[in-house]
Design an enzyme around this catalytic site. Structure first.
Site, short mmCIF file in Angstrom:
data_model
loop_
_atom_site.label_atom_id
_atom_site.label_comp_id
_atom_site.label_asym_id
_atom_site.label_seq_id
_atom_site.Cartn_x
_atom_site.Cartn_y
_atom_site.Cartn_z
N ARG A 227 7.21 1.74 -4.42
CA ARG A 227 6.37 2.92 -4.28
C ARG A 227 4.99 2.52 -3.77
O ARG A 227 4.46 1.46 -4.13
CB ARG A 227 6.23 3.66 -5.62
CG ARG A 227 7.48 4.39 -6.06
CD ARG A 227 7.75 5.60 -5.18
NE ARG A 227 8.87 6.41 -5.66
CZ ARG A 227 10.11 6.27 -5.23
NH1 ARG A 227 10.41 5.32 -4.35
NH2 ARG A 227 11.06 7.06 -5.70
N HIS A 275 9.02 3.70 5.29
CA HIS A 275 9.77 4.12 4.10
C HIS A 275 11.25 4.33 4.42
O HIS A 275 11.83 5.38 4.16
CB HIS A 275 9.17 5.40 3.51
CG HIS A 275 9.46 5.55 2.03
ND1 HIS A 275 8.61 6.20 1.17
CD2 HIS A 275 10.51 5.13 1.27
CE1 HIS A 275 9.13 6.20 -0.05
NE2 HIS A 275 10.28 5.54 -0.01
#
Length: 312
Positions: A227, A275
């Site tokens: 994250r 991502h």
């Protein structure tokens, strides 16, 4: 009834596949005409503020993501079990990313890329894999799969997690009191932790300065595929500039998409991906959650339920 509430993905396509998998069990989307009180399960990704309005009969929240940190921050999150996505395909994709970047940093890609651009023939030999330590933060499903993939390559492996884990061939560390010892002999640091208040910002200047410095030419490397909230990007920029870090592979960021103004874009020893390290596959996701619904409707217990007190 299963309600799909998905943002930034093709909700209609997921709906078609769920209807095919669940047969007569009703599946609806946000735009359909339905009574919210009839919804027993909601399948969510980036739920809007009104996602749970009127769901008085809700039994379970099904999360498309493996991580649920953003979901747990929803201001109207109902007090029902949350089931996270655990899938071999997702684990394989994540491990593909980790292995690719670990081996890239181990083989001194940054150094040889610079030599190529300078047309410089400089025979610096990387250390053997057995002389290179990969430290993995997070020993959940993804961390354990990364260990399985890296072990046959011969790397020395160590792990750090909230609670102790015993894994053959891995030197395990647990708890804040052993974090520095874990870092001290780590050359390539891989972050696969869940994002919690305790792990937020863990990739910072203090952490980078405690990594081993005498094995990889140019300095230690970090890989973050968990994250963006785990990292302090200003610290990464500084560490890459002053040699505290030799390289960084980042798939996640504090703000996504990564702003064009971010200095990370221009740093040659920072490897940026948008991502994409691991994605939730529709076919396996539908099969996984459909089976959970079928079994739960017959009275079987839920699996992979989030512990809200831990945040994962």
């Amino acid at each position: 009834m299963l309600l799909l509430h998905l943002s930034d993905v093709d909700e209609a396509r997921w709906g078609e596949q769920f209807r095919a998998a669940l047969g007569p069990y009703p599946v609806v989307r946000r735009r359909d005409d339905f009574d919210p009180a009839d919804v027993r399960y909601i399948f969510v990704w980036k739920p809007q503020p009104d996602a749970f309005d009127g769901l008085s009969g809700l039994k379970t929240i099904l999360s498309l993501g493996a991580g649920v940190d953003a979901l747990l921050k929803h201001p109207a999150l109902p007090d029902v079990p949350i089931v996270r996505f655990v899938d071999q395909d997702l684990s394989q994709r994540m491990s593909d990313y980790v292995v690719a970047h670990v081996t890239m940093h181990h083989r001194l890609y940054t150094r040889f890329q610079a030599d190529q651009k300078a047309r410089r023939w400089n025979q610096i030999y990387p250390p053997a894999a057995s002389e290179t330590t990969v430290g993995i933060m997070g020993m959940g499903v993804l961390g354990q799969d990364a260990v399985r993939r890296l072990k046959p390559l011969g790397f020395a492996l160590r792990s750090w997690s909230r609670t102790a884990r015993t894994i053959e061939g891995v030197e395990g560390f647990a708890g804040a009191e052993y974090f520095d010892a874990f870092l001290a002999d780590t050359d390539i640091l891989v972050n696969l932790l869940p994002l919690t208040p305790e792990t937020a910002g863990i990739l910072n200047s203090d952490t980078f300065g405690k990594l081993r410095r005498d094995k990889l030419s140019g300095g230690p490397a970090i890989i973050n595929a968990a994250r963006g909230g785990h990292q302090r990007e200003a610290d990464i920029v500084k560490a890459l500039a002053d040699g505290t870090l030799g390289a960084a592979s980042l798939d996640v960021f504090e703000t996504e998409p990564l702003p064009a103004s971010s200095p990370l874009w221009a740093i040659e020893n920072c490897y940026i991906t948008p991502h994409i390290a691991a994605i939730s596959n529709e076919k396996s996701g539908v099969a996984y959650f459909s089976e959970i619904i079928r079994k739960h409707e017959t009275g079987e217990p839920l699996i992979n339920v989030v512990d809200r007190s831990l945040g994962y």
